[in-house]
Design a protein around this motif. Structure first.
Motif, PDB file in Angstrom:
ATOM      1  N   GLN A  99       0.905  -1.268   0.228  1.00  0.00           N
ATOM      2  CA  GLN A  99       0.124   0.127  -0.114  1.00  0.00           C
ATOM      3  C   GLN A  99       0.852   1.210  -0.014  1.00  0.00           C
ATOM      4  N   LYS A 100       1.885   1.270   0.730  1.00  0.00           N
ATOM      5  CA  LYS A 100       2.685   2.409   0.875  1.00  0.00           C
ATOM      6  C   LYS A 100       3.448   2.684  -0.592  1.00  0.00           C
ATOM      7  N   LEU A 101       4.173   1.587  -1.241  1.00  0.00           N
ATOM      8  CA  LEU A 101       4.420   1.802  -2.824  1.00  0.00           C
ATOM      9  C   LEU A 101       3.483   2.244  -3.509  1.00  0.00           C
ATOM     10  N   GLU A 102       2.251   1.851  -3.383  1.00  0.00           N
ATOM     11  CA  GLU A 102       0.845   2.306  -4.359  1.00  0.00           C
ATOM     12  C   GLU A 102       0.878   3.738  -3.959  1.00  0.00           C
ATOM     13  N   ASP A 103       0.755   4.245  -2.716  1.00  0.00           N
ATOM     14  CA  ASP A 103       0.634   5.700  -2.458  1.00  0.00           C
ATOM     15  C   ASP A 103       1.886   6.428  -3.244  1.00  0.00           C
ATOM     16  N   GLU A 104       3.038   5.913  -2.871  1.00  0.00           N
ATOM     17  CA  GLU A 104       4.185   6.761  -3.555  1.00  0.00           C
ATOM     18  C   GLU A 104       3.973   6.817  -5.031  1.00  0.00           C
ATOM     19  N   GLN A 105       3.465   5.657  -5.778  1.00  0.00           N
ATOM     20  CA  GLN A 105       3.157   5.855  -6.986  1.00  0.00           C
ATOM     21  C   GLN A 105       2.080   6.661  -7.337  1.00  0.00           C
ATOM     22  N   ASN A 106       1.027   6.672  -6.674  1.00  0.00           N
ATOM     23  CA  ASN A 106      -0.100   7.742  -6.806  1.00  0.00           C
ATOM     24  C   ASN A 106       0.464   8.998  -6.561  1.00  0.00           C
ATOM     25  N   LEU A 107       1.306   9.350  -5.620  1.00  0.00           N
ATOM     26  CA  LEU A 107       1.751  10.619  -5.157  1.00  0.00           C
ATOM     27  C   LEU A 107       2.601  11.083  -6.487  1.00  0.00           C
ATOM     28  N   LYS A 108       3.388  10.367  -7.029  1.00  0.00           N
ATOM     29  CA  LYS A 108       3.791  10.804  -8.385  1.00  0.00           C
ATOM     30  C   LYS A 108       3.269  11.017  -9.448  1.00  0.00           C
ATOM     31  N   PHE A 109       2.055  10.400  -9.470  1.00  0.00           N
ATOM     32  CA  PHE A 109       1.025  10.771 -10.555  1.00  0.00           C
ATOM     33  C   PHE A 109       0.320  11.901 -10.357  1.00  0.00           C
ATOM     34  N   ARG A 110      -0.223  12.087  -9.001  1.00  0.00           N
ATOM     35  CA  ARG A 110      -1.076  13.295  -8.519  1.00  0.00           C
ATOM     36  C   ARG A 110      -0.449  14.440  -7.673  1.00  0.00           C
ATOM     37  N   GLY A 111       0.525  13.993  -7.188  1.00  0.00           N
ATOM     38  CA  GLY A 111       1.199  15.110  -6.530  1.00  0.00           C
ATOM     39  C   GLY A 111       0.321  16.060  -5.950  1.00  0.00           C
ATOM     40  N   PHE A 112       0.533  17.390  -6.209  1.00  0.00           N
ATOM     41  CA  PHE A 112      -0.154  18.520  -5.399  1.00  0.00           C
ATOM     42  C   PHE A 112      -1.707  18.338  -5.783  1.00  0.00           C
ATOM     43  N   ARG A 113      -2.110  17.887  -6.971  1.00  0.00           N
ATOM     44  CA  ARG A 113      -3.521  17.643  -7.101  1.00  0.00           C
ATOM     45  C   ARG A 113      -4.242  16.877  -6.002  1.00  0.00           C
ATOM     46  N   GLU A 114      -3.598  16.080  -5.256  1.00  0.00           N
ATOM     47  CA  GLU A 114      -4.140  15.571  -4.235  1.00  0.00           C
ATOM     48  C   GLU A 114      -4.741  16.652  -3.128  1.00  0.00           C
ATOM     49  N   VAL A 115      -4.296  17.750  -3.073  1.00  0.00           N
ATOM     50  CA  VAL A 115      -4.835  18.752  -2.169  1.00  0.00           C
ATOM     51  C   VAL A 115      -6.203  19.588  -3.078  1.00  0.00           C
ATOM     52  N   ILE A 116      -5.990  19.611  -4.381  1.00  0.00           N
ATOM     53  CA  ILE A 116      -7.274  20.030  -5.183  1.00  0.00           C
ATOM     54  C   ILE A 116      -8.065  19.108  -4.919  1.00  0.00           C
ATOM     55  N   ASP A 117      -8.066  17.769  -5.268  1.00  0.00           N
ATOM     56  CA  ASP A 117      -9.224  16.958  -4.954  1.00  0.00           C
ATOM     57  C   ASP A 117      -9.695  16.754  -3.719  1.00  0.00           C
ATOM     58  N   LEU A 118      -8.885  16.942  -2.584  1.00  0.00           N
ATOM     59  CA  LEU A 118      -9.395  17.116  -1.322  1.00  0.00           C
ATOM     60  C   LEU A 118     -10.304  18.161  -1.067  1.00  0.00           C
ATOM     61  N   VAL A 119      -9.896  19.414  -1.474  1.00  0.00           N
ATOM     62  CA  VAL A 119     -10.654  20.341  -1.168  1.00  0.00           C
ATOM     63  C   VAL A 119     -11.969  20.339  -2.176  1.00  0.00           C
ATOM     64  N   ALA A 120     -11.925  19.875  -3.381  1.00  0.00           N
ATOM     65  CA  ALA A 120     -12.992  19.662  -4.001  1.00  0.00           C
ATOM     66  C   ALA A 120     -14.024  18.759  -3.522  1.00  0.00           C
ATOM     67  N   SER A 121     -13.609  17.467  -3.167  1.00  0.00           N
ATOM     68  CA  SER A 121     -14.367  16.598  -2.402  1.00  0.00           C
ATOM     69  C   SER A 121     -14.924  17.089  -1.089  1.00  0.00           C
ATOM     70  N   SER A 122     -14.555  18.232  -0.497  1.00  0.00           N
ATOM     71  CA  SER A 122     -15.295  18.554   0.819  1.00  0.00           C
ATOM     72  C   SER A 122     -16.443  19.188   0.568  1.00  0.00           C
ATOM     73  N   GLU A 123     -16.598  19.915  -0.780  1.00  0.00           N
ATOM     74  CA  GLU A 123     -17.726  20.887  -1.081  1.00  0.00           C
ATOM     75  C   GLU A 123     -17.734  22.026  -0.095  1.00  0.00           C
ATOM     76  N   LYS A 124     -16.408  22.447   0.592  1.00  0.00           N
ATOM     77  CA  LYS A 124     -16.563  23.593   1.317  1.00  0.00           C
ATOM     78  C   LYS A 124     -16.510  24.878   0.250  1.00  0.00           C
ATOM     79  N   PRO A 125     -17.272  26.024   0.708  1.00  0.00           N
ATOM     80  CA  PRO A 125     -17.128  27.172  -0.241  1.00  0.00           C
ATOM     81  C   PRO A 125     -15.614  27.506  -0.269  1.00  0.00           C
TER      82      PRO A 125
END
Length: 595
Positions: free
Chosen positions: A277-303
């Motif tokens: 799972q750690k290796l998969e997370d590291e790979q996903n991090l290489k794919f998405r990087g900072f976009r993890e933050v954008i996806d997190l904020v978007a999924s929260s639906e906070k203004p």
């Protein structure tokens, strides 16, 4: 701003830890403020102007977002009111970015524009370019990630799907691999106690097909189809609970083998699953990087609370979601799927009449400090003591503070719950009304004398663009025009858009049409208009110049080129026939949400 020093500075070294903390803070907060710092900003007529419609303003924001790259994005979840008695509890994060090709696939592109004057200003404000370049967080958009995953494949866990009725070939294949797996598993679970020589041991391992996965024994079973993958997974799961199967794809993404790993105990199996799972997370991090933050904020639906929202939205869309659509209507439909509620702080402060002249966040804050008694205590629990305060880090806290003050004055609450019988409004009443602004020097002043603060709706048919003049001020040009045609004796506004072109806004579209008609017919009523080198065009030519991407030219040259092109346009006419004429550009984008 002293509080900016309390913001958490985040690079790729501590990104995962910061992401976990940010997720918890977003969950417990009411709003998320965002401010970005890029490699440049539009200048001249390429920035948003009061003469722009929502469509042309979007095209300018699109051009800027595709030209410049974000180097720093500040994200600040915050809530109004707390058990500790603070008016605002804020959790500011400063994310340092750089478009690094982590996967060595040529994504993202390394080509983007930089403005030396902009970089000089960033350096004076203390921006750490070394931190950005060497430790900045990389990222891919959703579209880029999809393309990258088509080129990169790693072994992964896969759950067996419900099995269909077995054929004769399935039964033969299952019997063969079951015998092989059971024999190998027995050998791993009960290692031989006889002391074999290295040659004998090597031959035994070769015959059994035994390999190693790190320090654990493993074996590889070749497969020819998805059906055989399912049969292997079912067989492994039915053999023993200490085996972990990994599906190994080829370069085309088609499964070519299943690697079976032996674990010595339940604890060892859990450790293996955690490592995978750690290796998969590291790979996903290489794919998405900072976009993890954008996806997190978007999924929260906070203004989302920001300044110059159209520029920030287009930037986040092109960098983290997908290439920008050709027109505003499609962009708003696409953006709404990601960011459901966006509030421009520039719109909120213009709800207070004297603040309509404020040119930047600091000016609005200073005016409120002088003219209104709105005491504000901001609590920032994050105190990591790191350095590297940036302009966007300061701005995101200013946005937070300004929004909190305006919420008190305008009686805005996250949810519409009236207090003490007073009428309250929700933040949703102010979303998607934007004031795209240009870069303005920081100042504390609000000019209350220069221009009227009224905004009137003007048809684009009342707008005429004029170029070819030599005057350097609107007064000089207006005086000269009065001698050239009788329409210039009527009431009209004149605004210099850059050094080469001006906009004339007539009270009546008939007056503008008369002038353009006389120019096209070279009417004798135009005294010396052509001999003095003057040229004019209607709003359709300006719209065409924006849609044709003639951004490298001065506005006069762009209009000249656009007037010679065939009358074709890719711009949607949805809601683009009127502008809100004033000293700043107002865009009400609610009508564009009717997808």
């Amino acid at each position: 701003m002293a509080a900016a020093a309390s913001a958490k500075q985040v690079t790729r070294r501590d990104f995962l830890e910061a992401l976990r903390d940010l997720a918890a803070h977003v969950k417990e907060c009411d709003y998320v403020a965002i401010a970005a710092l890029k490699t440049g900003a539009p200048t001249g007529w390429r920035r948003a102007l009061p003469v722009d419609t929502a469509e042309t303003a979007y095209l300018k924001a699109k051009f800027a977002s595709e030209s410049f790259q974000p180097l720093h994005i500040a994200v600040c979840p915050f809530r109004l009111g707390s058990a500790s008695g603070s008016d605002v509890v804020a959790y500011p994060y400063n994310f340092h970015l750089f478009p690094r090709d982590e996967l060595q696939l040529g994504m993202p592109s390394y080509s983007f524009s930089c403005q030396s004057s902009y970089f000089s200003s960033m350096a004076r404000d203390g921006f750490d370019f070394n931190m950005c370049i060497y430790d900045g967080i990389s990222y891919l958009s959703r579209v880029q990630e999809s393309l990258a995953r088509q080129k990169t494949f790693t072994p992964h866990l896969q759950q067996p799907s419900p099995s269909a009725s077995a054929s004769v070939a399935d039964s033969v294949f299952t019997t063969r691999i079951k015998s092989r797996i059971q024999h190998w598993h027995k050998r791993c679970a009960e290692p031989s106690k006889t002391a074999d020589g290295s040659l004998v041991s090597s031959l035994r391992e070769l015959i059994m097909g035994s390999e190693s996965y790190g320090s654990r024994p493993s074996m590889t079973i070749d497969v020819c189809s998805d059906r055989q993958v399912q049969l292997v997974l079912e067989t492994v799961n039915g053999t023993s609970g200490d085996l972990v199967p990994l599906v190994v794809p080829d370069k085309g993404g088609v499964p070519r083998a299943v690697r079976v790993i032996f674990t010595s105990s339940a604890e060892d199996k859990n450790l293996l699953l955690m490592d995978i799972q750690k290796l998969e997370d590291e790979q996903n991090l290489k794919f998405r990087g900072f976009r993890e933050v954008i996806d997190l904020v978007a999924s929260s639906e906070k203004p989302i609370i920001s300044y110059n929202c159209l520029n920030d939205l287009t930037m986040m869309h092109t960098q983290f979601i997908a290439p920008l659509p050709p027109n505003l209507h499609e962009f708003m439909c696409s953006s709404r799927l990601v960011f459901s509620s966006v509030v421009d702080i520039g719109h909120l402060w213009r709800e207070i009449s004297p603040l309509r002249k404020a040119k930047n966040i600091q000016a609005a804050l200073s005016y409120l400090q002088r003219q209104y008694f709105v005491p504000m205590e901001i609590e920032i629990p994050l105190q990591d003591g790191t350095k590297g305060v940036t302009k966007s880090g300061e701005n995101v806290l200013r946005i937070t503070k300004l929004f909190a003050k305006l919420s008190k004055l305008l009686k805005i609450s996250p949810n519409c719950q009236p207090q003490s019988g007073e009428q309250h409004y929700t933040v949703e009443d102010h979303r998607n009304i934007l004031y795209p602004g240009c870069m303005v020097e920081e100042s504390d002043g609000v000019d209350c004398t220069s221009e009227p603060d009224t905004t009137r709706t003007v048809s684009t048919q009342s707008v005429v663009f004029l170029w070819g003049f030599r005057e350097t001020s609107a007064e000089e040009l207006r005086s000269r025009l009065a001698r050239l045609h009788h329409v210039f004796s009527k009431d009209f506004d004149l605004r210099l858009l850059d050094k080469t072109c001006s906009a004339l806004i007539f009270r009546s579209s008939d007056t503008a049409s008369e002038l353009l008609r006389d120019i096209s017919l070279e009417s004798p009523s135009l005294n010396n208009f052509f001999s003095e080198g003057l040229k004019a065009a209607g709003f359709d030519v300006y719209r065409k110049a924006c849609s044709s991407g003639l951004w490298d030219s001065a506005l006069a040259e762009a209009l000249e080129s656009a007037s010679l092109e065939p009358a074709t346009s890719t711009i949607s006419e949805h809601g683009s026939s009127e502008i809100y004429w004033n000293s700043s550009l107002k865009l009400d984008l609610k009508e564009y949400l009717e997808c």
